[in-house]
Motif scaffolding. Structure first.
Motif, PDB file in Angstrom:
ATOM      1  N   ARG A  37      42.866  37.084  43.985  1.00  0.00           N
ATOM      2  CA  ARG A  37      44.025  37.597  44.713  1.00  0.00           C
ATOM      3  C   ARG A  37      45.312  36.939  44.231  1.00  0.00           C
ATOM      4  O   ARG A  37      46.340  37.594  44.072  1.00  0.00           O
ATOM      5  CB  ARG A  37      43.841  37.361  46.212  1.00  0.00           C
ATOM      6  N   GLY A  38      45.266  35.639  44.003  1.00  0.00           N
ATOM      7  CA  GLY A  38      46.461  34.937  43.558  1.00  0.00           C
ATOM      8  C   GLY A  38      46.907  35.370  42.184  1.00  0.00           C
ATOM      9  O   GLY A  38      48.101  35.586  41.942  1.00  0.00           O
ATOM     10  N   ILE A  39      45.953  35.498  41.252  1.00  0.00           N
ATOM     11  CA  ILE A  39      46.307  35.919  39.894  1.00  0.00           C
ATOM     12  C   ILE A  39      46.792  37.365  39.900  1.00  0.00           C
ATOM     13  O   ILE A  39      47.780  37.712  39.240  1.00  0.00           O
ATOM     14  CB  ILE A  39      45.104  35.737  38.944  1.00  0.00           C
ATOM     15  N   GLY A  40      46.125  38.213  40.683  1.00  0.00           N
ATOM     16  CA  GLY A  40      46.520  39.621  40.736  1.00  0.00           C
ATOM     17  C   GLY A  40      47.895  39.838  41.328  1.00  0.00           C
ATOM     18  O   GLY A  40      48.621  40.751  40.918  1.00  0.00           O
ATOM     19  N   ALA A  41      48.268  39.009  42.296  1.00  0.00           N
ATOM     20  CA  ALA A  41      49.559  39.186  42.973  1.00  0.00           C
ATOM     21  C   ALA A  41      50.665  38.327  42.367  1.00  0.00           C
ATOM     22  O   ALA A  41      51.818  38.434  42.779  1.00  0.00           O
ATOM     23  CB  ALA A  41      49.412  38.840  44.458  1.00  0.00           C
ATOM     24  N   GLY A  42      50.323  37.489  41.379  1.00  0.00           N
ATOM     25  CA  GLY A  42      51.290  36.518  40.879  1.00  0.00           C
ATOM     26  C   GLY A  42      52.316  37.053  39.922  1.00  0.00           C
ATOM     27  O   GLY A  42      53.359  36.430  39.716  1.00  0.00           O
TER      28      GLY A  42
END
Length: 453
Positions: A235-240
């Motif tokens: 989630r963090g990488i996808g939304a970063g």
């Protein structure tokens, strides 16, 4: 049922667990060499605590006897026990607690995919032999980071320290400040190593404490169990956006049936893990087609765990810690050397509230070349694909230009971790107030909600 009591219950359970562990280890640490023998007593005490909490909240508490396993879905900020802080800063004392994290990256299509986060990351002599200097570059970088932030002491807290590293700490201290203090909870510490059951309860002024080992606390579990990390990393990488553009995310699934297959005659396409295995022996590599995927989807979780061949003691230990959660991931093809052997990058990181950075990095290369054709099913010989020293691999220095790329990926990963932990844990205070945290010295905050799982 009192909703407020239920929200507070998880913190009471976790603080009890840590407090009991500290008391037990303090009382018996001089007699017992390996803390694993305490696990039975800790479980019995936790069962009693959770029974009392169930009465208090008028419901059976989630993950009865295993509160750390409830942390990902608790929905409340977790308070770290003052003896077992792993990621925390006290601005009033200019003191911080951080962790030494071993990150395994697969380099693929120009990105670095973090496939494993490790506490207790091995610092082997074979790795040290890659560097000719009198002091390990990892420690030199740690010294420079500590100096820039005004720390006059660095406590390095690990399960044990070898005589060689004790000498390196002494060399660093001679050039100090900062002074380096190797510490260990072990009963038999080498001369020069300070024996500590756990870290100091009150932050010491101008001191950086770095935890090198797994302390069986909630934050450790959240950071390293892949049942947790696979969710908040993705989630963090996808939304970063541009903040995480050096990183790739590994598609993860909760069940076999959800796996999005990429069927290839040349490579595996599925990785099956036990979330907190901490070992290449608790990873299985497979190649599924749709028919085989559907066949495995009919298996129970217990039947799927049987592929790892765990003994009764290992199964019990995994249950007690909530570690053995099944994780299914898409296989990320590793890059290879000229001999066709798979290789990964192991980065050693300092992860701390006021600075997260790469300390050093090196290549880990499999001893066996990748096979040309992969049969359907779970691989009997998966050593060429699981690049792990214990399964047959060796170390090499990184190639020209790679170190800068890894350093950038580590910086982005550190910011992502800061955002995630700030959402889930109390990570700082000012003059004893644990509810206040400030990202100091111009450090940029990580993503706000990107890391929620």
């Amino acid at each position: 049922m009192n909703a407020s009591l239920c929200r507070e219950s998880i913190n009471r359970r976790l603080l009890f667990a840590a407090g009991f562990r500290y008391g037990l280890h303090s009382a018996l640490g001089a007699l017992v060499e390996r803390p694993v023998v305490y696990r039975g007593a800790e479980l019995a005490a936790q069962l009693g605590c959770d029974l009392a909490e169930s009465v208090r909240t008028r419901r059976v508490v989630p993950r009865f006897g295993r509160p750390v396993a409830h942390v990902p879905e608790a929905g409340v900020k977790i308070v770290q026990h003052p003896r077992y802080r792993t990621y925390y800063r006290d601005d009033g004392a200019n003191a911080a607690f951080g962790m030494h994290l071993g990150v395994d990256f697969i380099m693929h299509d120009g990105k670095l995919y973090p496939v494993d986060l490790n506490l207790n990351a091995a610092i082997r002599q074979q790795r040290r032999a890659l560097y000719a200097g009198a002091v390990d570059p990892m420690l030199l970088t740690l010294r420079d980071l500590a100096t820039k932030r005004g720390y006059r002491k660095v406590v390095c807290f690990a399960e044990s320290w070898s005589a060689d590293y004790v000498q390196e700490f002494m060399r660093l201290s001679k050039d100090g400040p900062p002074a380096f203090v190797p510490a260990s909870p072990g009963r038999r510490c080498l001369p020069g190593v300070t024996r500590l059951v756990a870290l100091a309860q009150e932050p010491e002024a101008d001191t950086l404490s770095v935890v090198f080992h797994y302390q069986h606390c909630a934050l450790d579990y959240f950071m390293t169990n892949q049942h947790c990390t696979s969710r908040w990393l993705n989630r963090g990488i996808g939304a970063g956006g541009s903040r995480t553009d050096a990183l790739g995310s590994v598609a993860s699934f909760g069940s076999v049936r959800e796996i999005d297959l990429d069927d290839s005659d040349e490579l595996p396409n599925v990785v099956i893990k036990l979330g907190g295995g901490w070992s290449g022996n608790l990873v299985r590599i497979a190649r599924f087609d749709a028919e085989l995927r559907d066949r495995y989807a009919a298996f129970t979780a217990r039947e799927l765990r049987s592929i790892f061949g765990l003994g009764l003691f290992e199964r019990l230990r995994g249950w007690c810690g909530g570690h053995h959660e099944l994780v299914f991931q898409k296989f990320i093809p590793p890059d290879t050397d000229q001999a066709g052997k798979a290789r990964i990058i192991r980065a050693h990181m300092l992860v701390c509230p006021d600075v997260s950075a790469m300390l050093s990095c090196h290549r880990v290369v499999s001893d066996a070349p990748l096979p040309r054709r992969i049969p359907l099913g779970i691989l009997e010989d998966d050593a060429p694909f699981i690049v792990n020293y214990s399964k047959g691999a060796h170390y090499r220095a990184v190639e020209a230009g790679e170190e800068a790329q890894v350093s950038r990926a580590c910086a982005q990963l550190g910011e992502l971790i800061h955002g995630v932990l700030g959402e889930r844990f109390v990570i700082g205070g000012t003059q004893g107030n644990p509810g206040i945290h400030t990202r100091t010295r111009g450090e940029r905050n990580g993503p706000d909600a990107a890391g929620q799982s």
